[in-house]
Scaffold this motif. Structure first.
Motif, PDB file in Angstrom:
ATOM      1  N   GLN A  40       0.835  -1.202   0.000  1.00 49.00           N
ATOM      2  CA  GLN A  40       0.000   0.000   0.000  1.00 49.00           C
ATOM      3  C   GLN A  40       0.869   1.252   0.000  1.00 49.00           C
ATOM      4  N   TYR A  41       1.934   1.251   0.783  1.00 46.00           N
ATOM      5  CA  TYR A  41       2.810   2.417   0.855  1.00 46.00           C
ATOM      6  C   TYR A  41       3.537   2.641  -0.474  1.00 46.00           C
ATOM      7  N   ILE A  42       4.023   1.577  -1.073  1.00 45.04           N
ATOM      8  CA  ILE A  42       4.748   1.695  -2.344  1.00 45.04           C
ATOM      9  C   ILE A  42       3.822   2.153  -3.463  1.00 45.04           C
ATOM     10  N   GLN A  43       2.604   1.633  -3.497  1.00 43.34           N
ATOM     11  CA  GLN A  43       1.650   2.020  -4.543  1.00 43.34           C
ATOM     12  C   GLN A  43       1.217   3.467  -4.415  1.00 43.34           C
ATOM     13  N   SER A  44       1.307   4.041  -3.234  1.00 38.06           N
ATOM     14  CA  SER A  44       0.822   5.401  -3.033  1.00 38.06           C
ATOM     15  C   SER A  44       1.884   6.462  -3.306  1.00 38.06           C
ATOM     16  N   LYS A  45       3.032   6.078  -3.854  1.00 36.89           N
ATOM     17  CA  LYS A  45       4.058   7.067  -4.182  1.00 36.89           C
ATOM     18  C   LYS A  45       3.486   8.039  -5.209  1.00 36.89           C
ATOM     19  N   PRO A  46       3.579   9.341  -4.944  1.00 38.47           N
ATOM     20  CA  PRO A  46       2.972  10.306  -5.863  1.00 38.47           C
ATOM     21  C   PRO A  46       3.576  10.227  -7.270  1.00 38.47           C
ATOM     22  N   ILE A  47       2.700  10.252  -8.250  1.00 34.42           N
ATOM     23  CA  ILE A  47       3.128  10.379  -9.639  1.00 34.42           C
ATOM     24  C   ILE A  47       3.021  11.856  -9.958  1.00 34.42           C
ATOM     25  N   LEU A  48       4.141  12.488 -10.166  1.00 36.12           N
ATOM     26  CA  LEU A  48       4.177  13.932 -10.325  1.00 36.12           C
ATOM     27  C   LEU A  48       3.700  14.342 -11.709  1.00 36.12           C
ATOM     28  N   THR A 112      -0.921  12.648  -1.616  1.00 37.66           N
ATOM     29  CA  THR A 112      -0.883  12.027  -0.296  1.00 37.66           C
ATOM     30  C   THR A 112      -0.085  10.738  -0.360  1.00 37.66           C
ATOM     31  N   ARG A 113       0.299  10.254   0.811  1.00 35.53           N
ATOM     32  CA  ARG A 113       0.931   8.933   0.945  1.00 35.53           C
ATOM     33  C   ARG A 113      -0.032   8.027   1.682  1.00 35.53           C
ATOM     34  N   TRP A 114       0.133   6.761   1.515  1.00 39.63           N
ATOM     35  CA  TRP A 114      -0.685   5.672   2.054  1.00 39.63           C
ATOM     36  C   TRP A 114      -1.979   5.508   1.262  1.00 39.63           C
ATOM     37  N   GLN A 115      -2.489   6.562   0.691  1.00 40.17           N
ATOM     38  CA  GLN A 115      -3.631   6.440  -0.206  1.00 40.17           C
ATOM     39  C   GLN A 115      -3.280   7.195  -1.469  1.00 40.17           C
ATOM     40  N   GLU A 116      -3.416   6.547  -2.603  1.00 41.77           N
ATOM     41  CA  GLU A 116      -3.038   7.181  -3.857  1.00 41.77           C
ATOM     42  C   GLU A 116      -4.042   8.271  -4.194  1.00 41.77           C
ATOM     43  N   ASN A 118      -3.826  12.235  -6.131  1.00 39.48           N
ATOM     44  CA  ASN A 118      -3.109  13.352  -6.732  1.00 39.48           C
ATOM     45  C   ASN A 118      -4.131  14.316  -7.311  1.00 39.48           C
ATOM     46  N   SER A 119      -3.949  15.595  -7.055  1.00 43.11           N
ATOM     47  CA  SER A 119      -4.820  16.612  -7.629  1.00 43.11           C
ATOM     48  C   SER A 119      -3.937  17.756  -8.109  1.00 43.11           C
ATOM     49  N   ALA A 120      -4.016  18.058  -9.389  1.00 44.68           N
ATOM     50  CA  ALA A 120      -3.182  19.116  -9.961  1.00 44.68           C
ATOM     51  C   ALA A 120      -4.062  20.159 -10.633  1.00 44.68           C
ATOM     52  N   GLY A 154      -0.207  13.667   4.623  1.00 47.61           N
ATOM     53  CA  GLY A 154      -0.087  14.788   3.705  1.00 47.61           C
ATOM     54  C   GLY A 154      -1.219  15.756   3.911  1.00 47.61           C
ATOM     55  N   PRO A 155      -1.575  16.486   2.929  1.00 47.20           N
ATOM     56  CA  PRO A 155      -1.075  16.425   1.561  1.00 47.20           C
ATOM     57  C   PRO A 155       0.299  17.081   1.444  1.00 47.20           C
ATOM     58  N   TYR A 156       0.977  16.717   0.382  1.00 42.96           N
ATOM     59  CA  TYR A 156       2.285  17.286   0.063  1.00 42.96           C
ATOM     60  C   TYR A 156       2.124  18.135  -1.184  1.00 42.96           C
ATOM     61  N   LEU A 157       2.798  19.268  -1.198  1.00 45.05           N
ATOM     62  CA  LEU A 157       2.671  20.230  -2.284  1.00 45.05           C
ATOM     63  C   LEU A 157       3.881  20.143  -3.217  1.00 45.05           C
TER      64      LEU A 157
END
Length: 192
Positions: A40-48, A112-116, A118-120, A154-157
């Motif tokens: 779960q942690y690995i899959q939630s790596k942000p795709i930038l 976020t991490r742990w849950q995939e 992404n919002s751009a 997160g969220p991370y910016l």
């Protein structure tokens, strides 16, 4: 020697049900549970910005530009997971360099991490030294557990900075991904 082997095989045969129960109730969970959490942690790596190979640098590692920014407003997500957003006010300036830059554009992403998740926002043009404002939608329930004892982090910016650097009168396109530290000291939070 044959009697010892027979005794062991008889013991295994007689206790096969206990061994199977031990395997399913103790050994398998001890292996499976950490594997689920790691996966779960690995899959939630942000795709930038939908670029799977993109790697973000820290703001302090950005050498060509200085970025002044502030998260000015956060609208909390409603119970229907709608209408949440972050508003960022920013100014980009050029450091003293020989080369000139043109077609400077930025976009922001919350991840976020742990849950995939992404919002751009969309890419917008930037004028150096001019203050601009940008909003990013963010509609994730951060209090909902992803796994037992684990909530999203997160969220991370992140910021995607694209520009053309003029090198010997030839425009060279460049893209830089920057992870921006989050500071909420002057942020206005609007309840859902």
């Amino acid at each position: 020697m044959k009697t010892i082997t027979k005794k062991k095989s008889n013991w295994l045969y007689e206790n096969r049900l206990k061994l199977v129960l031990l395997l399913f109730l103790v050994v398998l969970p001890l292996l499976l549970i950490p594997a689920i959490y790691a996966s779960q942690y690995i899959q939630s790596k942000p795709i930038l910005f939908e670029d799977k190979k993109a790697e973000a640098i820290e703001l302090s590692d950005l050498k060509i530009f200085t970025i002044e920014y502030e998260i000015t407003q956060i609208k909390e997500t409603s119970s229907e997971l709608k209408n949440g957003y972050y508003t960022i006010t920013y100014t980009i300036n050029k450091e003293a360099t020989v080369n000139t830059f043109q077609n400077i554009k930025v976009a922001f992403q919350l991840s976020t991490r742990w849950q995939e998740y992404n919002s751009a926002n969309s890419v917008s043009a930037v004028t150096l030294g001019q203050e601009k404002s940008s909003s990013i939608s963010f509609n994730l329930d951060m209090n909902k557990s992803v796994l037992p004892l684990i909530k999203p982090q997160g969220p991370y910016l992140y910021m995607m900075l694209t520009y053309e650097e003029m090198i010997f009168d030839t425009p060279t396109p460049k893209t830089v991904y920057v992870k921006l530290p989050m500071d909420f000291s002057n942020t206005v939070i609007i309840p859902a």
